[in-house]
Design an enzyme around this catalytic site. Sequence first.
Site, short mmCIF file in Angstrom:
data_model
loop_
_atom_site.label_atom_id
_atom_site.label_comp_id
_atom_site.label_asym_id
_atom_site.label_seq_id
_atom_site.Cartn_x
_atom_site.Cartn_y
_atom_site.Cartn_z
CG ASN A 43 21.56 35.63 48.80
OD1 ASN A 43 21.00 35.17 49.80
ND2 ASN A 43 22.86 35.78 48.73
CB ALA A 47 27.38 26.60 38.99
CE1 TYR A 49 30.58 31.00 40.96
CE2 TYR A 49 32.18 32.78 40.94
CZ TYR A 49 31.82 31.49 41.31
OH TYR A 49 32.70 30.71 42.02
CD GLU A 56 17.85 43.31 48.08
OE1 GLU A 56 18.25 42.23 47.59
OE2 GLU A 56 18.59 44.08 48.71
CB CYS A 90 18.24 45.29 44.74
SG CYS A 90 18.53 43.56 44.34
N1 THU Z 1 22.90 40.27 47.50
C1 THU Z 1 21.55 40.37 47.70
O1 THU Z 1 20.86 39.37 47.77
N2 THU Z 1 21.02 41.61 47.79
C2 THU Z 1 21.74 42.77 47.72
O2 THU Z 1 21.15 43.84 47.64
C3 THU Z 1 23.19 42.70 47.78
C4 THU Z 1 23.79 41.41 47.37
C5 THU Z 1 23.49 38.94 47.34
C6 THU Z 1 23.91 38.61 45.94
C7 THU Z 1 24.94 37.54 46.18
O3 THU Z 1 24.29 36.28 46.25
C8 THU Z 1 25.53 37.87 47.54
O4 THU Z 1 24.63 38.80 48.15
C9 THU Z 1 26.91 38.50 47.46
O5 THU Z 1 26.92 39.58 46.60
#
Ligand code: THU
Length: 136
Positions: A43, A47, A49, A56, A90
Amino acid sequence: MPADRALIAAAAAARSKAYAPYSRFLVGAAVKDEAGRIHAGCNVENAAYPQGTCAEAGAIAAMILAGGSRIVEVAVAGAGDALVTPCGGCRQKLREFCAGDVPVHICGEDGRLRASFTLGELLPQSFGPEHLECGP
Ligand code: THU
């Protein structure tokens, strides 16, 4: 079929590279393409958001860049008590490249396998490319 340990290790390694200064919730993902190649992502928050991207999405982008076209196995790595399953968006992103029987392995931050689902279990009755006349 047993979970691919290299795929899980790639997801856990990708997690350690995540850029998540706002949530501090690091996620790694890895996908295996039709040729057996593994592509990973993490991920990347922002900033502003909503502009952040999920692990993914990064793994899928890496697969497409490398010339892959289908996903045959997925691993996601995250910390905490709750299973870090792919978010709804995702699941749909994976759906573009996965059959319903594709395994999605959910792992801890250490790469320990915690649970496995199929994409069809995570996203039942889904909408996909075959619903459209134009497409792959
Ligand atoms: N996040 C992912 O990377 N994949 C997911 O399927 C769930 C959430 C990340 C997004 C964000 O950067 C952090 O987790 C908190 O939501």
